[in-house]
Design an enzyme around this catalytic site. Structure first.
Site, PDB file in Angstrom:
ATOM      1  N   SER A  99      -0.458  -7.118  12.547  1.00 26.39           N
ATOM      2  CA  SER A  99       0.007  -7.105  13.928  1.00 26.39           C
ATOM      3  C   SER A  99      -0.761  -8.211  14.647  1.00 26.39           C
ATOM      4  O   SER A  99      -0.956  -9.300  14.082  1.00 26.39           O
ATOM      5  CB  SER A  99      -0.237  -5.715  14.530  1.00 26.39           C
ATOM      6  OG  SER A  99       0.085  -5.673  15.893  1.00 26.39           O
ATOM      7  N   TYR A 149       7.054 -11.863  21.039  1.00 27.07           N
ATOM      8  CA  TYR A 149       5.975 -11.763  20.057  1.00 27.07           C
ATOM      9  C   TYR A 149       5.191 -10.457  20.241  1.00 27.07           C
ATOM     10  O   TYR A 149       4.981  -9.697  19.289  1.00 27.07           O
ATOM     11  CB  TYR A 149       5.041 -12.968  20.183  1.00 27.07           C
ATOM     12  CG  TYR A 149       3.981 -13.015  19.119  1.00 27.07           C
ATOM     13  CD1 TYR A 149       4.316 -13.344  17.805  1.00 27.07           C
ATOM     14  CD2 TYR A 149       2.653 -12.707  19.403  1.00 27.07           C
ATOM     15  CE1 TYR A 149       3.350 -13.378  16.808  1.00 27.07           C
ATOM     16  CE2 TYR A 149       1.680 -12.739  18.415  1.00 27.07           C
ATOM     17  CZ  TYR A 149       2.029 -13.076  17.121  1.00 27.07           C
ATOM     18  OH  TYR A 149       1.077 -13.097  16.133  1.00 27.07           O
ATOM     19  N   LYS A 172       4.976  -7.201  17.659  1.00 26.12           N
ATOM     20  CA  LYS A 172       3.709  -6.801  17.036  1.00 26.12           C
ATOM     21  C   LYS A 172       3.295  -5.387  17.464  1.00 26.12           C
ATOM     22  O   LYS A 172       2.625  -4.674  16.709  1.00 26.12           O
ATOM     23  CB  LYS A 172       2.620  -7.817  17.377  1.00 26.12           C
ATOM     24  CG  LYS A 172       2.855  -9.183  16.729  1.00 26.12           C
ATOM     25  CD  LYS A 172       2.807  -9.083  15.218  1.00 26.12           C
ATOM     26  CE  LYS A 172       2.935 -10.419  14.530  1.00 26.12           C
ATOM     27  NZ  LYS A 172       2.872 -10.311  13.062  1.00 26.12           N
TER      28      LYS A 172
HETATM   29  N1  LIG Z   1      -2.493 -17.484  14.057  1.00 26.09           N
HETATM   30  C1  LIG Z   1      -2.851 -16.523  14.908  1.00 26.09           C
HETATM   31  O1  LIG Z   1      -3.585 -16.764  15.899  1.00 26.09           O
HETATM   32  C2  LIG Z   1      -2.403 -15.123  14.690  1.00 26.09           C
HETATM   33  C3  LIG Z   1      -2.964 -14.114  15.498  1.00 26.09           C
HETATM   34  C4  LIG Z   1      -2.566 -12.803  15.316  1.00 26.09           C
HETATM   35  C5  LIG Z   1      -1.640 -12.490  14.332  1.00 26.09           C
HETATM   36  N2  LIG Z   1      -1.112 -13.491  13.566  1.00 26.09           N
HETATM   37  C6  LIG Z   1      -0.130 -13.102  12.562  1.00 26.09           C
HETATM   38  O2  LIG Z   1      -0.607 -13.499  11.300  1.00 26.09           O
HETATM   39  C7  LIG Z   1       0.505 -13.734  10.428  1.00 26.09           C
HETATM   40  C8  LIG Z   1       0.344 -15.097   9.773  1.00 26.09           C
HETATM   41  O3  LIG Z   1       0.447 -16.075  10.792  1.00 26.09           O
HETATM   42  P1  LIG Z   1      -0.154 -17.543  10.669  1.00 26.09           P
HETATM   43  O4  LIG Z   1      -0.847 -17.816  11.928  1.00 26.09           O
HETATM   44  O5  LIG Z   1      -0.860 -17.710   9.373  1.00 26.09           O
HETATM   45  O6  LIG Z   1       1.204 -18.382  10.723  1.00 26.09           O
HETATM   46  P2  LIG Z   1       1.828 -19.530   9.801  1.00 26.09           P
HETATM   47  O7  LIG Z   1       0.769 -20.453   9.317  1.00 26.09           O
HETATM   48  O8  LIG Z   1       2.956 -20.081  10.592  1.00 26.09           O
HETATM   49  O9  LIG Z   1       2.387 -18.722   8.540  1.00 26.09           O
HETATM   50  C9  LIG Z   1       3.502 -17.885   8.642  1.00 26.09           C
HETATM   51  C10 LIG Z   1       3.913 -17.485   7.241  1.00 26.09           C
HETATM   52  O10 LIG Z   1       5.037 -16.612   7.352  1.00 26.09           O
HETATM   53  C11 LIG Z   1       6.079 -17.091   6.525  1.00 26.09           C
HETATM   54  N3  LIG Z   1       7.378 -16.751   7.081  1.00 26.09           N
HETATM   55  C12 LIG Z   1       7.866 -17.046   8.321  1.00 26.09           C
HETATM   56  N4  LIG Z   1       9.135 -16.631   8.429  1.00 26.09           N
HETATM   57  C13 LIG Z   1       9.452 -16.043   7.244  1.00 26.09           C
HETATM   58  C14 LIG Z   1      10.619 -15.437   6.730  1.00 26.09           C
HETATM   59  N5  LIG Z   1      11.754 -15.331   7.439  1.00 26.09           N
HETATM   60  N6  LIG Z   1      10.590 -14.949   5.467  1.00 26.09           N
HETATM   61  C15 LIG Z   1       9.468 -15.052   4.719  1.00 26.09           C
HETATM   62  N7  LIG Z   1       8.338 -15.616   5.136  1.00 26.09           N
HETATM   63  C16 LIG Z   1       8.332 -16.118   6.390  1.00 26.09           C
HETATM   64  C17 LIG Z   1       5.860 -18.607   6.453  1.00 26.09           C
HETATM   65  O11 LIG Z   1       6.412 -19.161   5.266  1.00 26.09           O
HETATM   66  P3  LIG Z   1       7.849 -19.903   5.144  1.00 26.09           P
HETATM   67  O12 LIG Z   1       8.057 -20.646   6.428  1.00 26.09           O
HETATM   68  O13 LIG Z   1       7.684 -20.765   3.933  1.00 26.09           O
HETATM   69  O14 LIG Z   1       8.812 -18.806   4.926  1.00 26.09           O
HETATM   70  C18 LIG Z   1       4.348 -18.679   6.388  1.00 26.09           C
HETATM   71  O15 LIG Z   1       3.903 -18.500   5.068  1.00 26.09           O
HETATM   72  C19 LIG Z   1       1.751 -13.603  11.302  1.00 26.09           C
HETATM   73  O16 LIG Z   1       2.296 -12.309  11.170  1.00 26.09           O
HETATM   74  C20 LIG Z   1       1.208 -13.800  12.711  1.00 26.09           C
HETATM   75  O17 LIG Z   1       2.015 -13.205  13.690  1.00 26.09           O
HETATM   76  C21 LIG Z   1      -1.475 -14.786  13.717  1.00 26.09           C
END
Ligand SMILES: NC(=O)c1ccc[n+]([C@@H]2O[C@H](COP(=O)([O-])OP(=O)(O)OC[C@H]3O[C@@H](n4cnc5c(N)ncnc54)[C@H](OP(=O)(O)O)[C@@H]3O)[C@@H](O)[C@H]2O)c1
Length: 255
Positions: free
Chosen positions: A140, A154, A158
């Site tokens: 989340s 978003y 979450k």
């Molecule tokens: N970065 C932050 O500050 C933060 C904070 C809190 C929570 N989060 C959560 O952490 C998780 C990872 O985020 P991140 O920051 O590492 O983002 P990211 O670098 O953009 O990675 C997102 C990942 O999700 C995959 N993805 C997106 N759409 C998809 C789909 N339809 N089917 C399958 N895979 C999909 C992408 O791969 P493909 O595009 O190759 O499919 C990628 O591997 C997310 O749930 C995000 O909401 C992030």
């Protein structure tokens, strides 16, 4: 089979980039057999060339019709999963200064962050049930702890993930499946690199993945980090008028 002993079998979604990529590397380094999913291999190429304990299984989590095939592919490689980390996600912002806001964006974000996670549970549940000590983990966000401008989609997606996991935790207890909800703060990944606002206590993806990996050992229901951000958001939630005055966009005299 646990985060302390390593050597378990884990499935990570959203493994091609950011947090999921760092987490995949950490699991591999700890001796786990890792199945990694995303729509494309993205940043996984080097790891795939280095580790024979890593297998990539393409999966668009929004596409329900892929659920059966992905489950079958996983089952061909492993009789069970000890852990599933459902991490794939996306972020889009709603622009209320637009005369015709993109409300369809709500659908797009919910379909990845919420329904995509539900589809992923559908994939892995039968394989988790075959593990001696299964653990289901969903990602989340700390964004749900207080309101943020433009985060209607978003934040709602979450918050839905958190509730879904809390109810699932009840229903999966009878099968011995532990459920954990992770709430990361701001992490430097492609998802946040497009943000134009300041991101307090921003962490690297490796730092976030290491904290997550360590926290998962004790299988808490919830793990929110970093604590300094949790404290700030606690204040935002309890002093909503102050929070609004600090974060709400200022009145635009041209409207
Ligand atoms: N970065 C932050 O500050 C933060 C904070 C809190 C929570 N989060 C959560 O952490 C998780 C990872 O985020 P991140 O920051 O590492 O983002 P990211 O670098 O953009 O990675 C997102 C990942 O999700 C995959 N993805 C997106 N759409 C998809 C789909 N339809 N089917 C399958 N895979 C999909 C992408 O791969 P493909 O595009 O190759 O499919 C990628 O591997 C997310 O749930 C995000 O909401 C992030």
């Amino acid at each position: 089979m646990s985060h302390t002993t390593g050597n378990g079998v884990v499935w990570v979604t959203g493994a091609s980039s950011g947090i999921g990529l760092s987490l995949t590397k950490r699991y591999l380094d700890e001796g786990w057999r890792v199945f990694a999913s995303a729509r494309s291999q993205g940043g996984l190429s080097d790891l795939l060339a280095t580790y024979d304990t890593l297998t990539f299984i393409p999966f668009d989590i929004t596409d329900e019709s892929q659920v059966g095939l992905v489950r079958e592919t996983l089952s061909l490689h492993t009789p069970y999963l000890d852990c599933a980390v459902l991490n794939a996600g996306t972020c889009e912002y709603l622009d209320m200064t637009d005369t015709d806001p993109d409300w369809k964006m709500m659908d797009r974000v919910m379909s990845v962050n919420f329904f995509g996670l539900v589809n992923s549970v559908d994939v892995c549940l039968p394989l988790l049930k075959k593990s001696a000590r299964p653990h289901l983990v969903g990602v989340s966000s700390q964004a749900i702890q207080a309101a943020f401008p433009q985060a209607e989609a978003y934040g709602a997606s979450k918050a839905a993930v958190r509730y879904f996991l809390s109810a699932l935790r009840m229903d999966l207890k009878q099968f011995g499946i532990d459920v954990t909800c992770l709430l990361p703060g701001f992490v430097d990944t492609p998802l946040t690199q497009k943000n134009t606002f300041s991101m307090p206590f921003l962490m690297s993806a490796d730092d976030a993945a290491n904290r997550m990996y360590s926290a998962l050992a004790s299988r808490p229901f919830e793990y929110a980090f970093p604590k300094r951000l949790s404290a700030m958001l606690w204040a935002g939630r309890h002093f909503p008028t102050l929070w609004l005055s600090l974060l709400a966009p200022k009145k635009n005299s041209q409207q």
